[in-house]
Write an enzyme that holds these catalytic residues in place. Structure first.
Site, PDB file in Angstrom:
ATOM      1  N   TYR A   9      17.549  -1.641  -9.857  1.00  0.00           N
ATOM      2  CA  TYR A   9      16.219  -2.289  -9.757  1.00  0.00           C
ATOM      3  C   TYR A   9      16.141  -3.501 -10.698  1.00  0.00           C
ATOM      4  CZ  TYR A   9      11.046  -2.486  -9.779  1.00  0.00           C
ATOM      5  OH  TYR A   9       9.730  -2.876  -9.665  1.00  0.00           O
ATOM      6  N   ILE A  67       2.058  -0.756 -13.453  1.00  0.00           N
ATOM      7  CA  ILE A  67       0.856  -0.862 -12.623  1.00  0.00           C
ATOM      8  C   ILE A  67       0.668   0.459 -11.867  1.00  0.00           C
ATOM      9  CG2 ILE A  67      -0.315  -2.208 -10.815  1.00  0.00           C
ATOM     10  CD1 ILE A  67       0.489  -3.871 -13.358  1.00  0.00           C
ATOM     11  N   GLY A  79       5.115  -6.046   2.553  1.00  0.00           N
ATOM     12  CA  GLY A  79       4.656  -4.784   1.953  1.00  0.00           C
ATOM     13  C   GLY A  79       3.188  -4.868   1.573  1.00  0.00           C
TER      14      GLY A  79
HETATM   15  P1  NAP Z   1       4.617   0.600  -3.383  1.00  0.00           P
HETATM   16  O1  NAP Z   1       3.233   1.088  -3.560  1.00  0.00           O
HETATM   17  O2  NAP Z   1       5.746   1.577  -3.344  1.00  0.00           O
HETATM   18  O3  NAP Z   1       4.678  -0.363  -2.108  1.00  0.00           O
HETATM   19  C1  NAP Z   1       5.879  -0.969  -1.726  1.00  0.00           C
HETATM   20  C2  NAP Z   1       5.641  -1.744  -0.457  1.00  0.00           C
HETATM   21  O4  NAP Z   1       6.890  -2.338  -0.026  1.00  0.00           O
HETATM   22  C3  NAP Z   1       5.139  -0.855   0.663  1.00  0.00           C
HETATM   23  O5  NAP Z   1       4.109  -1.543   1.336  1.00  0.00           O
HETATM   24  C4  NAP Z   1       6.365  -0.716   1.563  1.00  0.00           C
HETATM   25  O6  NAP Z   1       5.983  -0.549   2.912  1.00  0.00           O
HETATM   26  C5  NAP Z   1       7.049  -2.050   1.372  1.00  0.00           C
HETATM   27  N1  NAP Z   1       8.469  -1.983   1.721  1.00  0.00           N
HETATM   28  C6  NAP Z   1       9.412  -1.139   1.207  1.00  0.00           C
HETATM   29  N2  NAP Z   1      10.599  -1.379   1.796  1.00  0.00           N
HETATM   30  C7  NAP Z   1      10.408  -2.392   2.685  1.00  0.00           C
HETATM   31  C8  NAP Z   1      11.261  -3.086   3.579  1.00  0.00           C
HETATM   32  N3  NAP Z   1      12.554  -2.793   3.690  1.00  0.00           N
HETATM   33  N4  NAP Z   1      10.729  -4.070   4.350  1.00  0.00           N
HETATM   34  C9  NAP Z   1       9.422  -4.370   4.257  1.00  0.00           C
HETATM   35  N5  NAP Z   1       8.549  -3.747   3.427  1.00  0.00           N
HETATM   36  C10 NAP Z   1       9.050  -2.762   2.652  1.00  0.00           C
HETATM   37  O7  NAP Z   1       5.018  -0.411  -4.558  1.00  0.00           O
HETATM   38  P2  NAP Z   1       4.124  -1.280  -5.550  1.00  0.00           P
HETATM   39  O8  NAP Z   1       4.053  -0.562  -6.817  1.00  0.00           O
HETATM   40  O9  NAP Z   1       2.906  -1.750  -4.873  1.00  0.00           O
HETATM   41  O10 NAP Z   1       5.125  -2.507  -5.773  1.00  0.00           O
HETATM   42  C11 NAP Z   1       5.005  -3.739  -5.090  1.00  0.00           C
HETATM   43  C12 NAP Z   1       5.993  -4.723  -5.712  1.00  0.00           C
HETATM   44  O11 NAP Z   1       5.698  -4.866  -7.115  1.00  0.00           O
HETATM   45  C13 NAP Z   1       7.445  -4.256  -5.642  1.00  0.00           C
HETATM   46  O12 NAP Z   1       8.297  -5.360  -5.442  1.00  0.00           O
HETATM   47  C14 NAP Z   1       7.685  -3.657  -7.001  1.00  0.00           C
HETATM   48  O13 NAP Z   1       9.039  -3.666  -7.355  1.00  0.00           O
HETATM   49  C15 NAP Z   1       6.858  -4.593  -7.868  1.00  0.00           C
HETATM   50  N6  NAP Z   1       6.475  -4.004  -9.153  1.00  0.00           N
HETATM   51  C16 NAP Z   1       5.684  -2.875  -9.231  1.00  0.00           C
HETATM   52  C17 NAP Z   1       5.347  -2.371 -10.480  1.00  0.00           C
HETATM   53  C18 NAP Z   1       4.479  -1.157 -10.658  1.00  0.00           C
HETATM   54  O14 NAP Z   1       4.282  -0.722 -11.803  1.00  0.00           O
HETATM   55  N7  NAP Z   1       3.933  -0.576  -9.605  1.00  0.00           N
HETATM   56  C19 NAP Z   1       5.821  -2.996 -11.635  1.00  0.00           C
HETATM   57  C20 NAP Z   1       6.618  -4.128 -11.520  1.00  0.00           C
HETATM   58  C21 NAP Z   1       6.935  -4.626 -10.273  1.00  0.00           C
HETATM   59  P3  NAP Z   1       6.433   0.781   3.707  1.00  0.00           P
HETATM   60  O15 NAP Z   1       6.188   1.937   2.828  1.00  0.00           O
HETATM   61  O16 NAP Z   1       5.656   0.787   4.949  1.00  0.00           O
HETATM   62  O17 NAP Z   1       7.883   0.560   3.970  1.00  0.00           O
END
Ligand code: NAP
Length: 247
Positions: free
Chosen positions: A155, A188, A11
């Site tokens: 989640y 984030i 991702g």
């Molecule tokens: P995001 O902007 O929604 O990005 C998620 C990424 O995961 C995208 O690049 C997506 O690619 C990829 N993805 C989703 N399903 C997938 C699959 N089946 N196989 C491969 N890739 C896949 O999310 P983010 O906020 O950057 O979060 C990144 C990580 O940090 C996640 O694990 C999330 O749970 C964790 N996190 C985020 C926050 C926050 O506040 N944002 C807080 C705590 C933890 P496609 O769209 O191309 O599928």
């Protein structure tokens, strides 16, 4: 800090993953990223150009981490193109929020399949390579995995599962020079949090001692520490990047 290393960021085209891809490339690492959505295909091509302009090799591959054969072929592609794998960042993740009473079985299954089984699939495939060379695995958990959150039982279970997985695999591989750590981000600013209503955001903000959202770059800096030799005696650790939210 990562000159000549090869890093796979799942991702890695959007949000936190994109910031990690850019941060690692600036530190000298060659980067492989995967994505699944058509929306990300165009972004992936642009990011490959941006990373290449930084003087490293970069590649983006369409692969779904929840499918074991696609995770294995992702690692195989890394080795056939780059010959090594030094850092795996299990960053890919999704949300399907709903109160437990209304949550559908498929909403639970999909979140566990991507967030937790995806980590298992990629870690298992990568470990076969890293057992010969050593390496660093970084798993993206969440403060929700530490404290729970109403409306996110699927989640939270996946992110708490990642912490147990991280510590277990860290114990299995410590003597083989593979370090395995987790990052627990708080709130984030990314697409994942942009979809939340202003009311929810205001409520969350009250729980953050630093009174602001985190940036993707602030998570990437901690990933860089864990990927590099700066953390050479750190394994099985969970580092919160949350402005004090879960302390
Ligand atoms: P995001 O902007 O929604 O990005 C998620 C990424 O995961 C995208 O690049 C997506 O690619 C990829 N993805 C989703 N399903 C997938 C699959 N089946 N196989 C491969 N890739 C896949 O999310 P983010 O906020 O950057 O979060 C990144 C990580 O940090 C996640 O694990 C999330 O749970 C964790 N996190 C985020 C926050 C926050 O506040 N944002 C807080 C705590 C933890 P496609 O769209 O191309 O599928």
């Amino acid at each position: 800090m990562l000159k000549g290393k090869v890093a796979l960021i799942t991702g890695g085209v959007r949000g936190i993953g994109k910031a990690i891809s850019l941060c690692f490339a600036r530190a000298g690492a060659n980067i492989i990223m995967n994505y699944t959505s058509d929306r990300s295909a165009e972004d992936a091509n642009k990011l490959v150009e941006e990373l290449t302009a930084l003087g490293v090799k970069a590649m983006a591959i369409k692969a779904d981490v929840s499918k074991s054969e696609e995770a294995q072929s992702l690692i195989d592609t890394v080795i056939s193109n780059f010959g090594q794998l030094d850092v795996l960042v299990n960053n890919a993740g999704i949300t399907k929020d709903m109160l437990l009473l209304r949550m559908k079985e498929e909403e639970f299954d999909q979140v566990l399949a991507v967030n937790l089984k995806g980590v298992f699939n990629c870690s298992k495939a990568a470990s076969k390579v890293m057992l010969k060379t050593g390496g660093s695995m970084i798993n993206m958990s969440s403060v929700v995995g530490l404290n729970g959150n109403a409306g996110q039982s699927n989640y939270a279970a996946s992110k708490a599962g990642i912490i147990g997985f991280t510590k277990s695999v860290a114990k299995e591989f410590a003597s083989r020079n593979i370090r395995v750590n987790a990052i627990a981000p708080g709130f984030i600013q990314t697409d994942m949090t942009d979809v939340l209503s202003n009311k929810v955001k205001e409520e969350v903000m009250k729980q953050i001692p630093m009174k602001r959202l985190g940036s993707t770059e602030e998570v990437a800096q901690v990933a860089l520490f864990l990927a590099s030799d700066c953390s050479s005696y750190v394994t099985g650790e969970v580092i919160r990047v949350d402005g004090g939210m879960a302390m």
